[in-house]
Scaffold this motif. Structure first.
Motif, PDB file in Angstrom:
ATOM      1  N   GLU A  66     -26.646 111.307  51.755  1.00 35.19           N
ATOM      2  CA  GLU A  66     -26.903 109.877  51.846  1.00 35.19           C
ATOM      3  C   GLU A  66     -26.043 109.105  50.849  1.00 35.19           C
ATOM      4  OE1 GLU A  66     -31.021 109.967  51.052  1.00 35.19           O
ATOM      5  OE2 GLU A  66     -31.558 110.520  53.092  1.00 35.19           O
ATOM      6  N   ILE A  67     -25.732 109.698  49.725  1.00 38.58           N
ATOM      7  CA  ILE A  67     -24.921 109.051  48.697  1.00 38.58           C
ATOM      8  C   ILE A  67     -23.510 108.784  49.227  1.00 38.58           C
ATOM      9  CG2 ILE A  67     -23.882 109.344  46.422  1.00 38.58           C
ATOM     10  CD1 ILE A  67     -26.365 110.973  45.666  1.00 38.58           C
ATOM     11  N   ILE A  68     -22.999 109.613  50.083  1.00 33.47           N
ATOM     12  CA  ILE A  68     -21.653 109.461  50.638  1.00 33.47           C
ATOM     13  C   ILE A  68     -21.670 108.592  51.884  1.00 33.47           C
ATOM     14  CG2 ILE A  68     -19.709 110.701  51.656  1.00 33.47           C
ATOM     15  CD1 ILE A  68     -20.454 113.049  49.843  1.00 33.47           C
ATOM     16  N   ILE A  69     -22.663 108.737  52.720  1.00 30.57           N
ATOM     17  CA  ILE A  69     -22.719 108.034  54.001  1.00 30.57           C
ATOM     18  C   ILE A  69     -22.949 106.537  53.815  1.00 30.57           C
ATOM     19  CG2 ILE A  69     -23.993 107.811  56.146  1.00 30.57           C
ATOM     20  CD1 ILE A  69     -24.451 110.828  56.045  1.00 30.57           C
ATOM     21  N   ILE A  70     -23.866 106.150  52.964  1.00 32.75           N
ATOM     22  CA  ILE A  70     -24.201 104.732  52.788  1.00 32.75           C
ATOM     23  C   ILE A  70     -22.994 103.928  52.271  1.00 32.75           C
ATOM     24  CG2 ILE A  70     -25.659 103.118  51.504  1.00 32.75           C
ATOM     25  CD1 ILE A  70     -27.924 105.171  51.830  1.00 32.75           C
ATOM     26  N   PRO A  71     -22.307 104.355  51.207  1.00 29.41           N
ATOM     27  CA  PRO A  71     -21.118 103.588  50.787  1.00 29.41           C
ATOM     28  C   PRO A  71     -20.015 103.589  51.856  1.00 29.41           C
ATOM     29  CG  PRO A  71     -21.811 105.038  49.015  1.00 29.41           C
ATOM     30  CD  PRO A  71     -22.630 105.373  50.213  1.00 29.41           C
ATOM     31  N   ALA A  72     -19.895 104.685  52.580  1.00 31.40           N
ATOM     32  CA  ALA A  72     -18.874 104.739  53.631  1.00 31.40           C
ATOM     33  C   ALA A  72     -19.152 103.708  54.708  1.00 31.40           C
ATOM     34  CB  ALA A  72     -18.819 106.136  54.227  1.00 31.40           C
ATOM     35  N   ILE A  73     -20.414 103.512  55.041  1.00 30.64           N
ATOM     36  CA  ILE A  73     -20.773 102.543  56.081  1.00 30.64           C
ATOM     37  C   ILE A  73     -20.618 101.115  55.570  1.00 30.64           C
ATOM     38  CG2 ILE A  73     -22.682 101.644  57.461  1.00 30.64           C
ATOM     39  CD1 ILE A  73     -23.655 104.530  57.774  1.00 30.64           C
ATOM     40  N   PHE A  74     -21.114 100.827  54.389  1.00 30.36           N
ATOM     41  CA  PHE A  74     -21.144  99.453  53.900  1.00 30.36           C
ATOM     42  C   PHE A  74     -19.883  99.021  53.151  1.00 30.36           C
ATOM     43  CE2 PHE A  74     -25.704 100.378  54.375  1.00 30.36           C
ATOM     44  CZ  PHE A  74     -26.030  99.326  55.217  1.00 30.36           C
ATOM     45  N   ILE A  75     -19.074  99.935  52.693  1.00 39.05           N
ATOM     46  CA  ILE A  75     -17.846  99.573  51.983  1.00 39.05           C
ATOM     47  C   ILE A  75     -16.609 100.009  52.771  1.00 39.05           C
ATOM     48  CG2 ILE A  75     -16.478  99.948  49.894  1.00 39.05           C
ATOM     49  CD1 ILE A  75     -19.141 100.287  48.398  1.00 39.05           C
ATOM     50  N   GLY A  76     -16.566 101.236  53.167  1.00 33.70           N
ATOM     51  CA  GLY A  76     -15.380 101.789  53.828  1.00 33.70           C
ATOM     52  C   GLY A  76     -15.100 101.186  55.187  1.00 33.70           C
ATOM     53  N   LEU A  77     -16.104 101.104  56.026  1.00 36.19           N
ATOM     54  CA  LEU A  77     -15.913 100.599  57.388  1.00 36.19           C
ATOM     55  C   LEU A  77     -15.483  99.129  57.405  1.00 36.19           C
ATOM     56  CD1 LEU A  77     -16.040 101.434  60.330  1.00 36.19           C
ATOM     57  CD2 LEU A  77     -18.447 100.799  60.355  1.00 36.19           C
TER      58      LEU A  77
END
Length: 98
Positions: free
Chosen positions: A3-14
């Motif tokens: 979850e630590i990797i997925i959440i920033p990837a969704i809200f920052i990376g995408l």
């Protein structure tokens, strides 16, 4: 832990990727002033070459009566009208930029 990797990837990376390509798309869709100057130079060159071609064809036709111009239609009014419209647009653009 995942979850630590997925959440920033969704809200920052995408959003970063989407905004990056939107800005790339907007900047590449416009024509630069250098491109505009090059197009104007190419247009004037093409017009001069067309005038020269007319002159050469007239000279050859005056020397050789059997000569037939390679162009299908010499000095076509339809072509001339399109050229006048293009020249008018270029003059308006120059007037607006001054």
């Amino acid at each position: 832990m995942e979850e630590i990797i997925i959440i920033p990837a969704i809200f920052i990376g995408l959003p970063w990727i989407i905004l990056h390509y939107i800005t790339k798309w907007k900047t590449s869709a416009t024509i630069t002033t250098d491109d505009e100057a090059l197009l104007e130079e190419l247009y004037s060159l093409a017009k001069r070459l067309d005038d020269r071609m007319d002159t050469v064809e007239r000279l050859v036709a005056s020397d050789n009566p059997e000569f037939r111009p390679a162009r299908l239609v010499h000095d076509s009014e339809q072509d001339n009208q399109q050229l006048r419209e293009l020249e008018q647009l270029m003059a308006e653009k120059k007037g607006a930029s001054k």
